[in-house]
Design an enzyme around this catalytic site. Sequence first.
Site, PDB file in Angstrom:
ATOM      1  N   GLN A   1       0.811  -1.222   0.000  1.00 25.24           N
ATOM      2  CA  GLN A   1       0.000   0.000   0.000  1.00 25.24           C
ATOM      3  C   GLN A   1       0.846   1.275   0.000  1.00 25.24           C
ATOM      4  OE1 GLN A   1      -2.665   1.300   3.520  1.00 25.24           O
ATOM      5  NE2 GLN A   1      -4.049   0.881   1.820  1.00 25.24           N
TER       6      GLN A   1
ATOM      7  N   LEU B   1       4.332  10.407   7.731  1.00 29.64           N
ATOM      8  CA  LEU B   1       2.930  10.353   7.332  1.00 29.64           C
ATOM      9  C   LEU B   1       2.145  11.570   7.809  1.00 29.64           C
ATOM     10  CD1 LEU B   1       0.625   8.432   6.229  1.00 29.64           C
ATOM     11  CD2 LEU B   1       0.174   7.971   8.625  1.00 29.64           C
TER      12      LEU B   1
ATOM     13  N   ARG C   1      -5.863  -2.279   1.807  1.00 28.92           N
ATOM     14  CA  ARG C   1      -6.431  -2.121   3.153  1.00 28.92           C
ATOM     15  C   ARG C   1      -7.115  -0.768   3.285  1.00 28.92           C
ATOM     16  NH1 ARG C   1      -4.664   0.449   8.193  1.00 28.92           N
ATOM     17  NH2 ARG C   1      -2.783   1.163   7.152  1.00 28.92           N
TER      18      ARG C   1
HETATM   19  C1  LIG Z   1       2.961   6.195  10.570  1.00 27.90           C
HETATM   20  C2  LIG Z   1       1.889   5.155  10.616  1.00 27.90           C
HETATM   21  C3  LIG Z   1       0.593   5.496  10.952  1.00 27.90           C
HETATM   22  C4  LIG Z   1      -0.404   4.527  10.987  1.00 27.90           C
HETATM   23  N1  LIG Z   1      -1.682   4.897  11.331  1.00 27.90           N
HETATM   24  C5  LIG Z   1      -2.649   3.948  11.431  1.00 27.90           C
HETATM   25  C6  LIG Z   1      -3.956   4.291  11.862  1.00 27.90           C
HETATM   26  O1  LIG Z   1      -4.260   5.434  12.190  1.00 27.90           O
HETATM   27  N2  LIG Z   1      -4.887   3.299  11.928  1.00 27.90           N
HETATM   28  C7  LIG Z   1      -4.604   2.003  11.599  1.00 27.90           C
HETATM   29  O2  LIG Z   1      -5.489   1.146  11.680  1.00 27.90           O
HETATM   30  N3  LIG Z   1      -3.350   1.664  11.190  1.00 27.90           N
HETATM   31  C8  LIG Z   1      -2.375   2.587  11.118  1.00 27.90           C
HETATM   32  N4  LIG Z   1      -1.113   2.227  10.713  1.00 27.90           N
HETATM   33  C9  LIG Z   1      -0.808   0.799  10.528  1.00 27.90           C
HETATM   34  C10 LIG Z   1      -0.669   0.123  11.885  1.00 27.90           C
HETATM   35  O3  LIG Z   1      -0.172   1.039  12.818  1.00 27.90           O
HETATM   36  C11 LIG Z   1       0.264  -1.078  11.839  1.00 27.90           C
HETATM   37  O4  LIG Z   1      -0.093  -1.930  10.796  1.00 27.90           O
HETATM   38  C12 LIG Z   1       0.193  -1.855  13.151  1.00 27.90           C
HETATM   39  O5  LIG Z   1       0.380  -0.995  14.252  1.00 27.90           O
HETATM   40  C13 LIG Z   1       1.196  -2.974  13.188  1.00 27.90           C
HETATM   41  O6  LIG Z   1       1.221  -3.529  14.476  1.00 27.90           O
HETATM   42  P1  LIG Z   1       1.968  -4.887  14.744  1.00 27.90           P
HETATM   43  O7  LIG Z   1       1.710  -5.234  16.162  1.00 27.90           O
HETATM   44  O8  LIG Z   1       1.612  -5.877  13.717  1.00 27.90           O
HETATM   45  O9  LIG Z   1       3.529  -4.540  14.534  1.00 27.90           O
HETATM   46  P2  LIG Z   1       4.471  -3.383  15.098  1.00 27.90           P
HETATM   47  O10 LIG Z   1       3.766  -2.409  15.944  1.00 27.90           O
HETATM   48  O11 LIG Z   1       5.248  -2.905  13.948  1.00 27.90           O
HETATM   49  O12 LIG Z   1       5.438  -4.194  16.084  1.00 27.90           O
HETATM   50  C14 LIG Z   1       6.370  -5.149  15.609  1.00 27.90           C
HETATM   51  C15 LIG Z   1       7.111  -5.730  16.790  1.00 27.90           C
HETATM   52  O13 LIG Z   1       7.924  -6.814  16.351  1.00 27.90           O
HETATM   53  C16 LIG Z   1       9.205  -6.720  16.921  1.00 27.90           C
HETATM   54  N5  LIG Z   1      10.157  -7.391  16.026  1.00 27.90           N
HETATM   55  C17 LIG Z   1      10.242  -7.284  14.678  1.00 27.90           C
HETATM   56  N6  LIG Z   1      11.234  -8.073  14.215  1.00 27.90           N
HETATM   57  C18 LIG Z   1      11.779  -8.689  15.293  1.00 27.90           C
HETATM   58  C19 LIG Z   1      12.845  -9.617  15.461  1.00 27.90           C
HETATM   59  N7  LIG Z   1      13.562 -10.072  14.436  1.00 27.90           N
HETATM   60  N8  LIG Z   1      13.149 -10.013  16.723  1.00 27.90           N
HETATM   61  C20 LIG Z   1      12.454  -9.553  17.792  1.00 27.90           C
HETATM   62  N9  LIG Z   1      11.428  -8.681  17.682  1.00 27.90           N
HETATM   63  C21 LIG Z   1      11.100  -8.267  16.443  1.00 27.90           C
HETATM   64  C22 LIG Z   1       9.444  -5.232  17.076  1.00 27.90           C
HETATM   65  O14 LIG Z   1      10.407  -4.974  18.065  1.00 27.90           O
HETATM   66  C23 LIG Z   1       8.048  -4.747  17.482  1.00 27.90           C
HETATM   67  O15 LIG Z   1       7.875  -4.886  18.875  1.00 27.90           O
HETATM   68  C24 LIG Z   1      -0.101   3.177  10.678  1.00 27.90           C
HETATM   69  C25 LIG Z   1       1.198   2.836  10.342  1.00 27.90           C
HETATM   70  C26 LIG Z   1       2.178   3.818  10.291  1.00 27.90           C
HETATM   71  C27 LIG Z   1       3.560   3.400   9.866  1.00 27.90           C
END
Ligand SMILES: Cc1cc2nc3c(=O)[nH]c(=O)nc-3n(C[C@H](O)[C@H](O)[C@H](O)COP(=O)(O)OP(=O)(O)OC[C@H]3O[C@@H](n4cnc5c(N)ncnc54)[C@H](O)[C@@H]3O)c2cc1C
Length: 577
Positions: free
Chosen positions: A227, A239, A385
């Site tokens: 996306q 962003l 999405r």
């Molecule tokens: C700037 C921005 C704004 C956004 N705004 C919105 C919004 O308003 N509404 C919405 O619905 N979505 C939004 N999104 C999308 C959404 O925030 C993300 O898709 C979502 O928060 C991802 O969450 P997650 O828990 O999957 O991963 P993340 O929050 O990315 O966490 C990943 C975790 O994995 C760990 N990790 C990764 N690799 C390893 C490794 N090799 N070893 C150990 N640990 C590892 C990291 O340390 C981290 O703790 C936004 C995204 C961005 C970038």
Amino acid sequence: MIDVLIVGGGGAGLRAAIAVAELDPSLKVAVVSKVYPMRSHTVSAEGGAAGVIGLDDTLDEHCYDTISGGDWLPDQDAVEAFVYEAPRELMQLEHWGCPWSREPDGRVAVRPFGGMKKMRTWYAADKTGFHLLHTLFQTTLKYQDIIRYDEWFVTKLVVDDGRVHGVVAVEIRTGRIETIPARTVILATGGCGRVFPFTTNAAIKTGDGMALAYHAGAPLKDMEFVQYHPTGLPFTGILITEAARAEGGWLINKDGYRYLQDYDLGKPTPTPKLRSMELGPRDRLSQAFVHEQEKGRTVDTPYGPVVYLDLRHLGEGKIDTRIPFVRELCRSYQNLDPATDLIPVRPVVHYMMGGVHTDIDGATPVAGLYAAGETACVSINGANRLGSNSLPECLVFGRRAGTAAAEFALSHRDGEAAAVRSQGDDERRRLERAREGRRTGEHVADLREQMQHTLEGAAGIYRNGDVLAKAVDTLAELRQRADEVCFDDTGAAFNTELINLQELHTMLDVAQTIVACALNRQESRGAHQRTDFAARDDANYLAHSLVHRAPDGTPSVTLLPVTITRWPPGERVYGRD
Ligand SMILES: Cc1cc2nc3c(=O)[nH]c(=O)nc-3n(C[C@H](O)[C@H](O)[C@H](O)COP(=O)(O)OP(=O)(O)OC[C@H]3O[C@@H](n4cnc5c(N)ncnc54)[C@H](O)[C@@H]3O)c2cc1C
């Protein structure tokens, strides 16, 4: 032994940890994260989280918006589960202390969002991710028994005979390499925007979980669907949230013209309106930008062509109460004030629709291995999405994966497998060898840059077969060169060069799967637009791409039918009532 080991301390990972702790407090649960959990990318989410709450809204309408927004590629059973459970999850967060913004009468406030035809996006000003992650993090602290491995980097999944048995991880501070045996593993490692050069994604978003699963024999799904968000700041890629347009912001080209009216997204309205053209879906808006550029109606800057986001007519008061962070970001990073100045913006890589193939409970085909959040592909997002669906996705499927993993662990009380020690030793030796390194050769950063530009050139907003085929060769060559990089830091403590090298290998895996899936899909759908196959082709491609790692290390793509329950494929219509 750990019962449920969660890789990732973002929204999905922490929600999963709470689910396990709540299901059975006797289970041993651990969260491993390469950064302190509160630094996960979830913290930077701004705009909000979708969940039906208004009296004029229905669950079916949220399902339909999500399915049509995803160009009929989402699995409809997964979408139904998601939409039904999202409001409950958001209310649960309220009970755990999340400070949702309010209407004057005390009700939870909702705002419109792109591609959502009703107001259903809950928000906490424009720092929704910060408050959401804080709420989850403080809730995990209630459970003393959740073990945390903060700043540990997972490099490998231990898998034997089709079943996961734990992980190998490096403690970044000391360089200690440890094998952590576990009955189940949940990957919650977030997205992979860093595969591209220009992205809103934090530097840690390198797709590690996708590559871990891929090497462990679990397929990835729909990797061609990347996306672009239409409004990133031109130099940094920071962003500017869609909430800015939800509150009434306009997109204008170099002539001051609200150009979206030329792209079948509706007509200009003076005030924000639910179906106003600025709130079309992100794929369409990013594609419109490319057409404006082709017509010479964008503005050239040293950081690429831009259009403008105009918030001036909203007034200081509204900007400061509804989107204060937008003003803060513009002042700090672009040296302008959106109350009086136009904001230059251009499309920026933002989110990965694809990811680890899972079922509706987060289970992958490898027994005991689960995935949730952005790293997973359940799939509810399909080919595109909708904004504000991702945060609730992390909650709904984080909880589901946590519960499913806990139940698996409860019914598999076996001890440590022999593979744990042998595979752990092999991985330790590999990492130690890498750390000893070579003193000659190319640097990781140079190869990373070449990979990123290859991807931008071949798998950007528009793609075609010739360029994609060339990218297959370039990436294969980069992969060979990545095995022979120069390594300067032989120390154990905070060896970021070793981490960067691991992430380069991860990103090359992810990049290869994106290009292979994009080449294989000879149609245009959602965020995947092929100039050589411009139409959607339901007869052949109403199907997910499934990509396995072949024995020679190359990606091998097959198709998997989409689950259709109640909404047969139709036309995506925006801006018309
Ligand atoms: C700037 C921005 C704004 C956004 N705004 C919105 C919004 O308003 N509404 C919405 O619905 N979505 C939004 N999104 C999308 C959404 O925030 C993300 O898709 C979502 O928060 C991802 O969450 P997650 O828990 O999957 O991963 P993340 O929050 O990315 O966490 C990943 C975790 O994995 C760990 N990790 C990764 N690799 C390893 C490794 N090799 N070893 C150990 N640990 C590892 C990291 O340390 C981290 O703790 C936004 C995204 C961005 C970038």
